[in-house]
Design an enzyme around this catalytic site. Structure first.
Site, PDB file in Angstrom:
ATOM      1  N   ALA A  53      99.170 -41.474  -9.877  1.00 13.55           N
ATOM      2  CA  ALA A  53     100.173 -42.544  -9.968  1.00 13.55           C
ATOM      3  C   ALA A  53     100.293 -43.291  -8.650  1.00 13.55           C
ATOM      4  O   ALA A  53     100.667 -42.726  -7.633  1.00 13.55           O
ATOM      5  CB  ALA A  53     101.522 -41.937 -10.340  1.00 13.55           C
ATOM      6  N   SER A  61      90.847 -44.471  -3.166  1.00 17.88           N
ATOM      7  CA  SER A  61      90.046 -45.643  -3.522  1.00 17.88           C
ATOM      8  C   SER A  61      89.023 -45.874  -2.430  1.00 17.88           C
ATOM      9  O   SER A  61      89.187 -45.436  -1.295  1.00 17.88           O
ATOM     10  CB  SER A  61      90.970 -46.865  -3.632  1.00 17.88           C
ATOM     11  N   LEU A 106     108.197 -41.582  -8.738  1.00 17.55           N
ATOM     12  CA  LEU A 106     107.501 -41.548  -7.443  1.00 17.55           C
ATOM     13  C   LEU A 106     108.449 -41.704  -6.252  1.00 17.55           C
ATOM     14  O   LEU A 106     108.226 -41.128  -5.194  1.00 17.55           O
ATOM     15  CB  LEU A 106     106.463 -42.679  -7.370  1.00 17.55           C
ATOM     16  N   LYS A 113      96.397 -47.932   0.089  1.00 12.30           N
ATOM     17  CA  LYS A 113      95.519 -46.812  -0.256  1.00 12.30           C
ATOM     18  C   LYS A 113      95.168 -45.969   0.972  1.00 12.30           C
ATOM     19  O   LYS A 113      95.155 -44.741   0.906  1.00 12.30           O
ATOM     20  CB  LYS A 113      94.223 -47.319  -0.913  1.00 12.30           C
ATOM     21  N   GLY A 145     100.652 -40.342 -13.319  1.00 19.65           N
ATOM     22  CA  GLY A 145      99.878 -41.554 -13.657  1.00 19.65           C
ATOM     23  C   GLY A 145      99.001 -41.361 -14.878  1.00 19.65           C
ATOM     24  O   GLY A 145      97.992 -42.045 -15.047  1.00 19.65           O
ATOM     25  N   ARG A 152     108.253 -41.957 -16.210  1.00 25.63           N
ATOM     26  CA  ARG A 152     109.569 -42.304 -15.678  1.00 25.63           C
ATOM     27  C   ARG A 152     110.666 -42.142 -16.736  1.00 25.63           C
ATOM     28  O   ARG A 152     111.778 -41.776 -16.422  1.00 25.63           O
ATOM     29  CB  ARG A 152     109.576 -43.729 -15.131  1.00 25.63           C
ATOM     30  N   VAL A 211      86.716 -50.164 -10.811  1.00 29.05           N
ATOM     31  CA  VAL A 211      86.554 -49.420 -12.061  1.00 29.05           C
ATOM     32  C   VAL A 211      86.524 -50.375 -13.256  1.00 29.05           C
ATOM     33  O   VAL A 211      87.400 -51.222 -13.418  1.00 29.05           O
ATOM     34  CB  VAL A 211      87.718 -48.412 -12.240  1.00 29.05           C
ATOM     35  N   TYR A 238      95.155 -46.559 -16.692  1.00 31.73           N
ATOM     36  CA  TYR A 238      93.791 -46.866 -17.136  1.00 31.73           C
ATOM     37  C   TYR A 238      92.845 -45.683 -16.901  1.00 31.73           C
ATOM     38  O   TYR A 238      92.132 -45.238 -17.808  1.00 31.73           O
ATOM     39  CB  TYR A 238      93.342 -48.125 -16.389  1.00 31.73           C
ATOM     40  N   ILE A 239      92.844 -45.141 -15.680  1.00 31.21           N
ATOM     41  CA  ILE A 239      92.017 -43.954 -15.376  1.00 31.21           C
ATOM     42  C   ILE A 239      92.711 -42.699 -15.901  1.00 31.21           C
ATOM     43  O   ILE A 239      92.087 -41.823 -16.516  1.00 31.21           O
ATOM     44  CB  ILE A 239      91.780 -43.808 -13.848  1.00 31.21           C
TER      45      ILE A 239
END
Length: 345
Positions: free
Chosen positions: A83, A126, A63, A165, A9, A34, A192, A13-14
């Site tokens: 990810a 999360s 994944l 999550k 991942g 990927r 976030v 964004y993170i």
């Protein structure tokens, strides 16, 4: 610092901030994508790598493909697994959210088991794995949520993202508890915000801010409370968890809890009347009528709108040593970045 860290991942964004910080500290980063040929997806990270002491390696993995992380994990010292789908727009919750989150976690952690070298896994979970609805706090007779709590109110039908999550994190703990080779440290960020490194992103965080700035909530902001945290602080927490030998268990991340209207007021204080911001808080009754326009179900409105929430973040400060960026700065930096990259055009 010649340690090798496998990162999943990393273009997210993170994730992109985590990769940037690792490279700047001199780590060798094995980033899985990927499709290696889509270089435009990670070109900006290659540029960062060229200017830093670290080294960026691109590996292919998926994944949902069993064993696809095994090669990348072999020889790695640690794994940072970020990810997982973060989207509120999906057709089939099981297929689009639950399966990638749970099976992806299983595949990555099985790769840690097979590696013979991985000593630590840092997992991005999360705060959605801690609680589902805001009203959970009241219903469970709590003054605040802590790392001891797990979300019990989300399901495939109600809050499926949150359900994905909690399912993925519980799967991670199950796999961790069945072995003795590596430790697991979990990061549980709240909502976030903050500047993105990539010029284009399908992050829900950027969608939220774009909706706010382009007038989607102009007639009224829903009285929804979240924990808010800066994306750079979330990335920093991953590095602190990686490097701190005493870090263990889960870590709730939140600079403060605030409402959608509060966030709008911060934007107004920084940018004046430049944007069509909410003029007031939207009455709950009104939301029952127009909530469908925002993708909100009646059950979600009933169990979240108008309900306060409190998150205990002592552990992130004391055990990880995380210092939080004030929400005002987070929001200001995010809006400036969106202006600069013409995301609002």
């Amino acid at each position: 610092m010649n340690k090798t860290i496998l990162v999943t991942g990393g273009t997210g964004y993170i994730g992109s901030w985590v990769v940037k910080m690792l490279l700047e500290k001199g780590y060798t980063v094995r980033m899985t994508v990927r499709n290696k040929n889509k270089k435009e997806k990670y070109a900006y990270l290659s540029d960062i790598a060229d200017k830093s002491d670290g080294k960026l390696e691109i590996w292919e993995a998926d994944l949902l493909t069993e064993g696809s992380f095994n090669k990348a994990a072999k020889g790695a010292d640690a794994i940072i697994h970020m990810a997982s789908p973060f989207t509120l727009r999906f057709k089939d919750a099981q297929k689009d959210l639950i399966d990638p989150a749970v099976n992806g976690t299983r595949n990555v952690l099985e790769a840690a088991n097979q590696s013979g070298t991985v000593k630590k896994v840092v997992l991005t979970s999360s705060v959605a794995a801690v609680h589902g609805d805001n009203v959970d706090m009241k219903e469970q007779g709590l003054d605040e949520f802590t790392e001891e709590h797990f979300n019990t109110s989300s399901s495939l039908e109600h809050q499926p993202y949150s359900y994905s999550k909690v399912k993925a994190e519980k799967e991670a703990w199950k796999i961790h508890d069945a072995q003795n080779d590596w430790q697991l440290v979990v990061i549980n960020p709240s909502f976030v915000l903050g500047p993105a490194l990539a010029k284009s992103s399908d992050s829900e965080s950027l969608s939220f801010m774009k909706d706010m700035l382009t007038g989607k909530y102009h007639m009224g902001a829903p009285e929804l409370m979240f924990g808010f945290v800066d994306v750079r602080d979330v990335a920093q927490a991953h590095l602190l968890a990686l490097e701190n030998d005493n870090a263990s268990g889960r870590h709730i991340l939140s600079e403060r809890t605030a409402g959608v209207f509060d966030a709008a007021q911060i934007i107004k204080s920084k940018f004046g009347s430049k944007y069509k911001l909410p003029v007031m808080k939207s009455p709950k009754m009104m939301l029952y009528l127009v909530g469908w326009m925002f993708g909100l179900t009646t059950k979600f409105i009933k169990r979240n709108v108008g309900h306060p929430i409190k998150l205990n973040t002592t552990k992130s400060k004391q055990e990880l040593g995380l210092k939080y960026t004030p929400l005002d700065k987070t929001i200001e930096d995010m809006v400036l970045q969106m202006q600069q990259d013409n995301i609002l055009a």
